[in-house]
Every structure is written in structure tokens, then in C-alpha cells.
Design an enzyme around this catalytic site. Structure first.
Site, PDB file in Angstrom:
ATOM      1  N   ARG A 237       1.144  -0.997   0.079  1.00  0.00           N
ATOM      2  CA  ARG A 237       0.100   0.150   0.296  1.00  0.00           C
ATOM      3  C   ARG A 237       1.353   1.073  -0.053  1.00  0.00           C
ATOM      4  O   ARG A 237       2.301   1.436   0.579  1.00  0.00           O
ATOM      5  CB  ARG A 237      -0.731  -0.317   0.966  1.00  0.00           C
ATOM      6  CG  ARG A 237      -2.275  -0.830   1.288  1.00  0.00           C
ATOM      7  CD  ARG A 237      -3.252  -0.510   0.409  1.00  0.00           C
ATOM      8  NE  ARG A 237      -4.010  -1.662   0.109  1.00  0.00           N
ATOM      9  CZ  ARG A 237      -4.220  -2.604  -0.635  1.00  0.00           C
ATOM     10  NH1 ARG A 237      -3.505  -2.876  -1.313  1.00  0.00           N
ATOM     11  NH2 ARG A 237      -5.680  -3.499  -0.266  1.00  0.00           N
ATOM     12  N   GLU A 266      -4.249   7.883  -4.834  1.00  0.00           N
ATOM     13  CA  GLU A 266      -4.614   7.384  -6.280  1.00  0.00           C
ATOM     14  C   GLU A 266      -5.975   7.659  -6.716  1.00  0.00           C
ATOM     15  O   GLU A 266      -6.960   7.904  -5.935  1.00  0.00           O
ATOM     16  CB  GLU A 266      -4.594   5.550  -5.932  1.00  0.00           C
ATOM     17  CG  GLU A 266      -3.101   4.819  -5.273  1.00  0.00           C
ATOM     18  CD  GLU A 266      -3.158   3.169  -4.923  1.00  0.00           C
ATOM     19  OE1 GLU A 266      -4.465   2.887  -5.662  1.00  0.00           O
ATOM     20  OE2 GLU A 266      -2.332   3.291  -4.792  1.00  0.00           O
ATOM     21  N   HIS A 285      -1.906   0.773  -9.806  1.00  0.00           N
ATOM     22  CA  HIS A 285      -2.237  -0.798  -8.793  1.00  0.00           C
ATOM     23  C   HIS A 285      -2.844  -1.801  -9.761  1.00  0.00           C
ATOM     24  O   HIS A 285      -4.056  -1.472  -9.261  1.00  0.00           O
ATOM     25  CB  HIS A 285      -3.554   0.673  -7.860  1.00  0.00           C
ATOM     26  CG  HIS A 285      -3.217  -0.823  -6.903  1.00  0.00           C
ATOM     27  ND1 HIS A 285      -3.905  -0.144  -5.645  1.00  0.00           N
ATOM     28  CD2 HIS A 285      -3.647  -1.918  -6.072  1.00  0.00           C
ATOM     29  CE1 HIS A 285      -4.259  -0.702  -4.913  1.00  0.00           C
ATOM     30  NE2 HIS A 285      -3.885  -1.897  -4.593  1.00  0.00           N
TER      31      HIS A 285
END
Ligand code: NAP
Length: 327
Positions: A237, A266, A285
Site C-alpha cells: 500500500r 490513488e 495499482h
């Protein structure tokens, strides 16, 4: 009484159909945010939630007084207030295992791409700059035979380490909450303190979950301990890393390069310098993002919510103490 579900991640028709056979489903295909009035209204009647990537707050739970279970389509559950869910007796289910190998593939993709400068040099070819044999200016670094430092040696960390040790003859160091003697035997991995791992590794790969203890686990001090030739990879993360410190370390040559699948914010802000740095491979991601794995994750979430709302134990339960078997 037919129970009601709120689903807010993109689900394919077979998964939605399975839910609709058993429940009334309020489906929000492209939910903009938790303030959507129709979403709020549906939550007010919901017994279950299926989705991912939405921050679930205690305030949002107040709006869902009938909620019995949440099935997140992810293994990470940093978007959920686990203690609060447990206190309210709401089950939280996730999707471990089915995404482990795919996410580890992404980790190794970043190791390889950053070391061999694959993205930068593919762009060089696309631009038409390849006009003569390449020289030292285009050379990269070896991966095989180097030292791989794993921060976190859980399911995904072990799968990355396995690729490194068995596929590329790498020496594996790891720092993890608990020792992993079986992996030490299988991979020849050695457990060490984080500082020692940072100082000795050629590749440092982060796979710990985001928790209060791991927030900004890697910052200015930690980058300062790494080799100047080190390649840093984050598939966990974004908030596990102090991104400003990472940018500084890359700019100042404190580390050599980075491969990043996750970011503090993000989608990545257009102002971020990271995607513009030649020594950074930045992905949006995509850790688990293959057709096969996303299908398997959705199916696991569907199975979890079907079981949970049926009073049966879900396959993957995060908050075990919220589980009260019938009878
Ligand atoms: P996991 O099996 O639970 O592994 C996490 C490991 O981290 C465990 O071995 C745990 O130690 C260790 N750990 C936890 N807190 C720690 C700490 N403070 N210091 C040192 N070690 C610590 O989880 P996983 O399935 O491998 O997934 C790991 C994370 O990857 C997820 O939480 C998620 O955030 C991330 N992820 C990202 C993507 C992506 O798209 N990029 C995809 C999937 C997952 P113990 O073994 O002692 O408990």
C-alpha cells in the site's frame, strides 16, 4: 424475508446473477462516492455489502443499521474499521490466496522492469532513438544471484521470495512480525532486523499490510540505510512508504530506482514527479488485475456473502471474533 445487498464494484453478470438469485441487489456500477443519496438510501436497508476501494467509516455504518456482513473484493482491509465492525457484530470477509500468485507476478515484474530499465528503454525504441547499438548508457543491473530483502513474508511476500530464490538464485532476507521457519528451510531465507535488511539488500520489496504500525514504515531514515544501488519495490500500500522521502531518495541518488504499484494518493496526482522519473516504473495499482484473478476474487466475495448472510461461516473471515455460529 429476502435480504438486501448493496454492491458497488464492477461485477460481471454471472456474479450479479448469483447474488440476485438470493437477494435483492442494489447495484452501483460506478459509484462516485459514499455521499451518493441513492447509495445512502440503499445502505439504510442493506444486510450485506459487496465491493472494494471505498473507505467505510463508522459514520457510514451508522447509516446501515441492518448490516450483517461486508465482503470486500480484496485481501487488504485497510479501508475498513475492523474493531468497530466487530463491536457491532458485522462480519468482514476478504479474498486472500486467490490473488497471491498474480500479485507476486506483479512484484517480480517490477523487480525485473526496474533492474533492466524495460519501460524506459521500450520508450526509447518507440521514440525512434535506437539508431545504433546500445552502449553502457542503456545497461541495467542483474537480478539473478542478488540479495532480495522482503519486508513482510506472508502469502504474497513468500510468493515473491519463492520466485527470487528458486527462479533467480537470489539470497532472501526477510523482516516479518513472526519467524517463518518453513520458508527459511524451503528458500534458505534469513530473518533479520529491518535496518540490516535495508543495508544488505540489492532489492527491497514491501508486502506488509497497511496498519497503524506500518504507516510510513519506510521513510527518509530507511532510504538512507539502503545501498545507493538498491532498487525499491512496493506492491503493498502506498501509505506504508513516506512518498516525499522516496522522491527525495530517488532524486538525490540515495537509491538507484523504484518499481511502484501503489501510491499514497490513488489515482496518482498529475503533479507527482514519480511517473516522470526515468528510474521509476509506476503502475496503476494492477497487483491482482488479471481477468482470471479478478474473476476469482469476485467469486470469493460472492461466496463469502452468500455464506455469511445464510448464517454459515464465510470462507475468508477477517474478524473471527465477530463470528457467532448458530445454535
Ligand atoms: P498476509 O499473508 O497477511 O501477509 C502480511 C505479512 O506481513 C504477514 O506475514 C505479517 O506477519 C507481516 N506483518 C504484518 N504487520 C507487520 C509489521 N508491523 N512488521 C513486519 N511484518 C508485518 O497478507 P498478503 O495476502 O501477503 O497481502 C499483503 C498485503 O498486500 C495486503 O494487506 C494488501 O495491502 C497488499 N496487496 C496489494 C495488492 C496490489 O494490488 N498491489 C494486491 C494484493 C494485496 P505475520 O505472518 O507474523 O502475521
Amino acid at each position: 424475508m429476502t435480504k438486501r445487498i448493496v454492491a458497488y464494484s464492477r461485477l460481471k453478470p454471472p456474479h450479479l446473477d448469483q447474488l440476485r438469485q438470493r437477494f435483492h441487489v442494489d447495484y452501483f456500477e460506478a459509484l462516485e462516492g459514499a455521499d451518493d443519496p441513492a447509495f445512502r438510501e440503499a445502505l439504510g436497508q442493506a444486510h450485506g455489502i459487496v465491493g472494494s476501494s471505498l473507505l467505510i467509516t463508522p459514520e457510514l455504518l451508522d447509516a446501515a443499521p441492518h448490516l450483517e456482513a461486508i465482503a470486500t473484493i480484496s485481501v487488504g482491509y485497510d479501508n475498513y474499521p475492523v474493531d468497530e465492525l466487530t463491536r457491532r457484530g458485522i462480519l468482514l470477509c476478504n479474498t486472500p490466496d486467490v490473488l497471491t500468485e498474480t500479485t507476486a507476478d506483479t512484484g517480480f515484474l517490477l523487480v525485473m522492469a526496474a533492474a533492466r530499465r524495460a519501460v524506459e528503454l521500450a520508450e526509447y525504441v518507440k521514440r525512434g532513438d535506437w539508431r545504433e547499438s546500445i552502449g553502457e548508457a542503456q545497461f541495467g543491473s542483474d537480478v539473478h544471484g542478488k540479495t532480495l530483502g522482503m519486508i513482510g513474508l506472508g502469502r504474497i511476500g513468500a510468493a515473491v521470495a519463492r520466485r527470487g530464490a528458486l527462479g533467480f538464485g537470489m539470497q532472501v532476507l526477510y523482516s516479518n512480525a513472526s519467524p517463518k521457519p518453513e520458508l527459511e528451510r524451503e528458500l534458505g531465507a534469513n530473518r533479520c532486523e529491518l535496518d540490516e535488511l535495508l543495508a544488505q539488500s540489492d532489492f527491497v520489496c514491501v508486502t506488509v499490510p497497511l496498519t497503524p504500525e506500518t504507516t510510513h514504515l519506510i521513510g527518509r531514515r530507511e532510504f538512507g540505510l539502503m545501498k545507493r544501488s538498491a532498487i525499491f519495490v512496493n506492491i503493498a500500500r502506498g501509505k506504508v512508504v513516506d512518498e516525499a522521502a522516496l522522491i527525495g531518495a530517488l532524486e538525490n541518488g540515495e537509491i538507484h530506482a523504484a518499481g511502484l504499484d501503489v501510491f499514497e494518493q490513488e489515482p496518482l496526482s498529475p503533479e507527482s514527479p514519480l511517473p516522470h522519473m526515468a528510474n521509476v516504473v509506476a503502475l496503476p495499482h494492477i497487483g491482482s488485475a488479471t481477468h482470471e484473478t479478478r474473476d476469482a476474487m469476485a467469486q470469493r466475495a460472492v461466496d463469502n456473502i452468500l455464506l455469511a448472510l445464510d448464517g454459515r461461516r464465510p470462507i475468508s473471515l477477517v474478524n473471527e471474533t465477530a463470528w457467532q455460529p448458530a445454535g
